[in-house]
Design a protein around this motif. Structure first.
Motif, PDB file in Angstrom:
ATOM      1  N   MET A 189       4.926  -3.187  57.959  1.00 36.76           N
ATOM      2  CA  MET A 189       3.788  -3.925  58.464  1.00 36.76           C
ATOM      3  C   MET A 189       4.030  -4.383  59.897  1.00 36.76           C
ATOM      4  N   ARG A 190       5.256  -4.828  60.160  1.00 32.32           N
ATOM      5  CA  ARG A 190       5.592  -5.279  61.507  1.00 32.32           C
ATOM      6  C   ARG A 190       5.458  -4.130  62.505  1.00 32.32           C
ATOM      7  N   TRP A 191       5.868  -2.927  62.078  1.00 35.72           N
ATOM      8  CA  TRP A 191       5.749  -1.762  62.947  1.00 35.72           C
ATOM      9  C   TRP A 191       4.286  -1.487  63.301  1.00 35.72           C
ATOM     10  N   LEU A 192       3.403  -1.635  62.328  1.00 39.61           N
ATOM     11  CA  LEU A 192       1.978  -1.396  62.557  1.00 39.61           C
ATOM     12  C   LEU A 192       1.400  -2.382  63.575  1.00 39.61           C
ATOM     13  N   ILE A 193       1.741  -3.645  63.439  1.00 42.48           N
ATOM     14  CA  ILE A 193       1.259  -4.650  64.383  1.00 42.48           C
ATOM     15  C   ILE A 193       1.796  -4.372  65.783  1.00 42.48           C
ATOM     16  N   THR A 194       3.068  -4.030  65.884  1.00 38.08           N
ATOM     17  CA  THR A 194       3.661  -3.718  67.179  1.00 38.08           C
ATOM     18  C   THR A 194       3.015  -2.487  67.795  1.00 38.08           C
ATOM     19  N   GLU A 195       2.785  -1.476  66.997  1.00 36.58           N
ATOM     20  CA  GLU A 195       2.191  -0.238  67.506  1.00 36.58           C
ATOM     21  C   GLU A 195       0.747  -0.457  67.955  1.00 36.58           C
ATOM     22  N   LEU A 196      -0.029  -1.223  67.199  1.00 36.92           N
ATOM     23  CA  LEU A 196      -1.404  -1.531  67.620  1.00 36.92           C
ATOM     24  C   LEU A 196      -1.410  -2.291  68.942  1.00 36.92           C
ATOM     25  N   SER A 197      -0.526  -3.255  69.076  1.00 38.65           N
ATOM     26  CA  SER A 197      -0.456  -4.020  70.324  1.00 38.65           C
ATOM     27  C   SER A 197      -0.013  -3.152  71.488  1.00 38.65           C
ATOM     28  N   ARG A 198       0.853  -2.193  71.228  1.00 42.05           N
ATOM     29  CA  ARG A 198       1.313  -1.296  72.278  1.00 42.05           C
ATOM     30  C   ARG A 198       0.195  -0.364  72.731  1.00 42.05           C
ATOM     31  N   ARG A 199      -0.601   0.099  71.787  1.00 43.70           N
ATOM     32  CA  ARG A 199      -1.668   1.053  72.120  1.00 43.70           C
ATOM     33  C   ARG A 199      -2.798   0.394  72.886  1.00 43.70           C
ATOM     34  N   ASP A 200      -3.278  -0.763  72.442  1.00 44.49           N
ATOM     35  CA  ASP A 200      -4.328  -1.495  73.169  1.00 44.49           C
ATOM     36  C   ASP A 200      -4.238  -2.964  72.790  1.00 44.49           C
ATOM     37  N   LYS A 201      -3.674  -3.738  73.691  1.00 41.97           N
ATOM     38  CA  LYS A 201      -3.400  -5.148  73.397  1.00 41.97           C
ATOM     39  C   LYS A 201      -4.672  -5.969  73.199  1.00 41.97           C
ATOM     40  N   VAL A 202      -5.708  -5.697  73.980  1.00 42.63           N
ATOM     41  CA  VAL A 202      -6.942  -6.490  73.889  1.00 42.63           C
ATOM     42  C   VAL A 202      -7.642  -6.257  72.551  1.00 42.63           C
ATOM     43  N   LEU A 203      -7.809  -4.992  72.162  1.00 44.47           N
ATOM     44  CA  LEU A 203      -8.469  -4.703  70.887  1.00 44.47           C
ATOM     45  C   LEU A 203      -7.658  -5.233  69.712  1.00 44.47           C
ATOM     46  N   ALA A 204      -6.346  -5.066  69.766  1.00 43.13           N
ATOM     47  CA  ALA A 204      -5.501  -5.550  68.673  1.00 43.13           C
ATOM     48  C   ALA A 204      -5.566  -7.068  68.563  1.00 43.13           C
ATOM     49  N   SER A 205      -5.472  -7.753  69.697  1.00 43.69           N
ATOM     50  CA  SER A 205      -5.510  -9.220  69.680  1.00 43.69           C
ATOM     51  C   SER A 205      -6.855  -9.745  69.198  1.00 43.69           C
ATOM     52  N   THR A 206      -7.929  -9.114  69.648  1.00 41.24           N
ATOM     53  CA  THR A 206      -9.256  -9.523  69.200  1.00 41.24           C
ATOM     54  C   THR A 206      -9.402  -9.323  67.694  1.00 41.24           C
ATOM     55  N   GLY A 207      -8.899  -8.214  67.200  1.00 44.35           N
ATOM     56  CA  GLY A 207      -8.938  -7.962  65.755  1.00 44.35           C
ATOM     57  C   GLY A 207      -8.174  -9.015  64.976  1.00 44.35           C
ATOM     58  N   PHE A 208      -6.995  -9.404  65.475  1.00 40.94           N
ATOM     59  CA  PHE A 208      -6.213 -10.431  64.791  1.00 40.94           C
ATOM     60  C   PHE A 208      -6.912 -11.786  64.828  1.00 40.94           C
ATOM     61  N   LEU A 209      -7.563 -12.096  65.938  1.00 39.62           N
ATOM     62  CA  LEU A 209      -8.283 -13.363  66.053  1.00 39.62           C
ATOM     63  C   LEU A 209      -9.446 -13.426  65.055  1.00 39.62           C
ATOM     64  N   ILE A 210     -10.203 -12.348  64.957  1.00 42.15           N
ATOM     65  CA  ILE A 210     -11.339 -12.332  64.030  1.00 42.15           C
ATOM     66  C   ILE A 210     -10.848 -12.327  62.581  1.00 42.15           C
ATOM     67  N   ALA A 211      -9.732 -11.650  62.320  1.00 44.75           N
ATOM     68  CA  ALA A 211      -9.168 -11.670  60.964  1.00 44.75           C
ATOM     69  C   ALA A 211      -8.726 -13.091  60.584  1.00 44.75           C
ATOM     70  N   ALA A 212      -8.183 -13.823  61.547  1.00 46.17           N
ATOM     71  CA  ALA A 212      -7.795 -15.214  61.291  1.00 46.17           C
ATOM     72  C   ALA A 212      -9.026 -16.063  60.969  1.00 46.17           C
ATOM     73  N   GLN A 213     -10.124 -15.786  61.654  1.00 42.67           N
ATOM     74  CA  GLN A 213     -11.372 -16.489  61.343  1.00 42.67           C
ATOM     75  C   GLN A 213     -11.814 -16.179  59.915  1.00 42.67           C
ATOM     76  N   GLY A 214     -11.538 -14.968  59.458  1.00 43.48           N
ATOM     77  CA  GLY A 214     -11.872 -14.599  58.088  1.00 43.48           C
ATOM     78  C   GLY A 214     -11.129 -15.455  57.076  1.00 43.48           C
ATOM     79  N   PHE A 215      -9.871 -15.772  57.361  1.00 38.99           N
ATOM     80  CA  PHE A 215      -9.113 -16.642  56.464  1.00 38.99           C
ATOM     81  C   PHE A 215      -9.705 -18.053  56.434  1.00 38.99           C
ATOM     82  N   VAL A 216     -10.192 -18.517  57.583  1.00 44.18           N
ATOM     83  CA  VAL A 216     -10.848 -19.833  57.624  1.00 44.18           C
ATOM     84  C   VAL A 216     -12.113 -19.797  56.769  1.00 44.18           C
ATOM     85  N   LEU A 217     -12.886 -18.734  56.892  1.00 43.18           N
ATOM     86  CA  LEU A 217     -14.106 -18.611  56.093  1.00 43.18           C
ATOM     87  C   LEU A 217     -13.789 -18.524  54.603  1.00 43.18           C
TER      88      LEU A 217
END
Length: 86
Positions: A1-29
């Motif tokens: 799992m850690r490899w996947l997060i690192t690889e997504l951030s390496r490929r496109d940091k903005v899209l990966a970070s935005t995805g993680f932010l919205i996923a965190a909002q999902g946990f709040v919901l």
């Protein structure tokens, strides 16, 4: 799992970070669903925003994963002109 997060951030940091932010909002919901019992037409009112917070990160991470496979020399403007009707 850690490899996947690192690889997504390496490929496109903005899209990966935005995805993680919205996923965190999902946990709040998800937490709000357990505290709020209000329903609209028989459906929990937090369900639709939760589905949004699940589907958008999946889309963003998919685009981030595939972004390096796009041709490097093409510009969006040239592509849009090519697709215009005469």
């Amino acid at each position: 799992m850690r490899w996947l997060i690192t690889e997504l951030s390496r490929r496109d940091k903005v899209l990966a970070s935005t995805g993680f932010l919205i996923a965190a909002q999902g946990f709040v919901l998800l937490e709000l669903m357990s505290f709020d019992d209000q329903v609209i037409l028989g459906v929990d009112r937090w369900l639709k925003p939760f589905k949004f917070c699940v589907s958008v990160p999946i889309f963003l991470w998919t685009v981030a994963w595939l972004m390096p496979h796009l041709p490097a020399g093409r510009s969006l403007r040239a592509t849009l002109r090519w697709n215009e009707a005469p």
